[in-house]
Design a protein around this motif. Structure first.
Motif, short mmCIF file in Angstrom:
data_model
loop_
_atom_site.label_atom_id
_atom_site.label_comp_id
_atom_site.label_asym_id
_atom_site.label_seq_id
_atom_site.Cartn_x
_atom_site.Cartn_y
_atom_site.Cartn_z
N GLY A 1 0.86 -1.29 0.10
CA GLY A 1 -0.03 -0.11 -0.06
C GLY A 1 0.85 1.16 -0.04
N GLU A 2 2.00 0.98 -0.47
CA GLU A 2 2.72 2.53 -0.58
C GLU A 2 3.35 2.67 -2.11
N ILE A 3 3.94 3.97 -2.08
CA ILE A 3 4.43 4.43 -3.40
C ILE A 3 5.75 5.11 -2.84
N ASP A 4 6.83 5.04 -3.73
CA ASP A 4 8.10 5.44 -3.68
C ASP A 4 8.01 7.04 -3.98
N PHE A 5 7.92 8.06 -3.14
CA PHE A 5 7.89 9.56 -3.60
C PHE A 5 9.16 9.99 -3.65
N PRO A 6 9.50 10.95 -4.65
CA PRO A 6 10.76 11.67 -4.49
C PRO A 6 11.10 12.44 -3.33
N VAL A 7 12.07 12.25 -2.68
CA VAL A 7 12.75 13.03 -1.79
C VAL A 7 12.10 12.29 -0.36
N LEU A 8 10.79 12.32 -0.32
CA LEU A 8 10.17 11.91 0.83
C LEU A 8 10.13 10.41 1.19
N GLY A 9 10.48 9.47 0.15
CA GLY A 9 10.60 8.18 0.12
C GLY A 9 9.40 7.31 0.33
N LYS A 10 9.14 6.35 1.10
CA LYS A 10 8.08 5.38 1.11
C LYS A 10 6.87 6.18 1.72
N LEU A 11 5.80 6.24 0.79
CA LEU A 11 4.51 6.85 1.70
C LEU A 11 3.38 5.68 1.52
N PRO A 12 2.78 5.52 2.88
CA PRO A 12 1.50 4.61 2.92
C PRO A 12 0.44 5.41 2.54
N ILE A 13 -0.22 5.00 1.46
CA ILE A 13 -1.42 5.74 0.93
C ILE A 13 -2.61 4.79 0.50
N ALA A 14 -2.49 3.26 0.64
CA ALA A 14 -3.56 2.60 0.58
C ALA A 14 -4.67 2.92 1.54
N GLY A 15 -6.00 3.03 0.98
CA GLY A 15 -7.04 3.16 2.11
C GLY A 15 -7.30 4.71 2.17
N LYS A 16 -6.73 5.46 1.17
CA LYS A 16 -6.79 6.92 1.32
C LYS A 16 -7.52 7.61 -0.07
N SER A 17 -8.35 8.63 0.06
CA SER A 17 -8.96 9.07 -1.07
C SER A 17 -7.99 9.94 -1.73
N ARG A 18 -8.42 10.48 -2.88
CA ARG A 18 -7.45 11.67 -3.46
C ARG A 18 -7.37 12.71 -2.84
N SER A 19 -8.16 13.04 -1.88
CA SER A 19 -8.20 14.46 -1.16
C SER A 19 -7.42 14.28 -0.04
#
Length: 272
Positions: A106-124
């Protein structure tokens, strides 16, 4: 003409009338939506609005902008150049941006910030989450974060005019939205038996929705769709009988009129 023949023909008239009336009423009951609504008098509450939540394997695009474009470019994936007429990545409205695929955790590898858990979240919720990370880390003072869906879809099958897979491009998508995208039900679709197939906790669950009843439809857990839902409209008995030779002939009004006329003729000959 003798009395028997006249009597037989008079007897036929109400039978024919009843057959026509029954056929018309039955057809109306089978094809009319929201039969329990009265304009100006009916007030219904839909089930609690359900935003689309990001799941593993979903693809999203994330764009960070601010007053300093050079600074925010560090947090944006490169723009994908596209030829005229070429579909965008994932078939969504990502405007040429490269996308993030949510991994199994449920994570993405975001530039600079690294791994971010976003599964279960809406767009906003994802946008607010990343914005807070950028501000709290003193990376960007005035970030604007835009999140778009890229590969999120629902499928509509069965007795609809344009079956297919359709993009989810909004925070909430209802069953009526999906049916509208599919060009509405055909005359052969069962409006009181629309099924929504949804995967929940590793199991396939089937919801039944009755479009003839607004109260039942709006209160259904399947009224608000989720990505990968499959909407299936079951064919009615008329369509089913078309799969067999002369399957519908015995059910038509013309058939019953012909039968009544035949029986009347026999009656006239017997009572001559």
């Amino acid at each position: 003409m003798n009395k028997s023949a006249c009597y037989s023909k008079l007897l036929l008239l109400p039978i024919v009338g009843l057959l026509i009336l029954f056929s018309a009423c039955s057809s109306m009951r089978q094809t009319t939506y929201f039969q329990d609504l009265t304009p100006g008098e009916t007030e219904l509450k839909a089930s609690f609005p359900l935003d689309i939540k990001v799941q593993p394997e979903d693809q999203i695009s994330i764009l960070v902008s601010s007053r300093d474009p050079q600074l925010t470019s560090l947090f944006n994936l490169p723009i994908i150049s596209q030829q005229v007429g070429q579909a965008s990545l994932g078939g969504g409205s990502s405007r040429g941006l490269a996308g993030y695929t949510v991994d199994a955790r449920g994570e993405i590898d975001f530039p600079v910030l690294g791994k971010l858990p976003i599964a279960g979240k809406s767009r906003s919720e994802i946008a607010v989450f990343i914005k807070d990370k950028l501000i709290s880390g003193d990376y960007v003072k005035d970030p604007v974060v835009t999140v778009e869906f890229m590969n999120l879809k629902v499928s509509v099958l069965g007795e609809v005019n344009q079956p297919g897979r359709f993009n989810i491009d909004r925070n909430q998508m209802t069953l009526l939205d999906a049916i509208s995208l599919a060009g509405d039900l055909t005359i052969y679709g069962k409006r009181d038996r629309v099924m929504v197939l949804r995967e929940e906790n590793g199991a396939q669950r089937v919801y039944g929705v009755n479009l003839c009843s607004a109260n039942q439809m709006y209160s259904s857990p399947a009224y608000y769709l989720q990505q990968n839902d499959v909407v299936y409209v079951e064919p009615n008995s008329v369509r089913s009988r078309q799969s067999t030779l002369n399957g519908n002939n015995v059910r038509t009004t013309t058939f019953w009129l012909s039968l009544a006329s035949f029986l009347t003729t026999i009656g006239v000959l017997i009572f001559k």
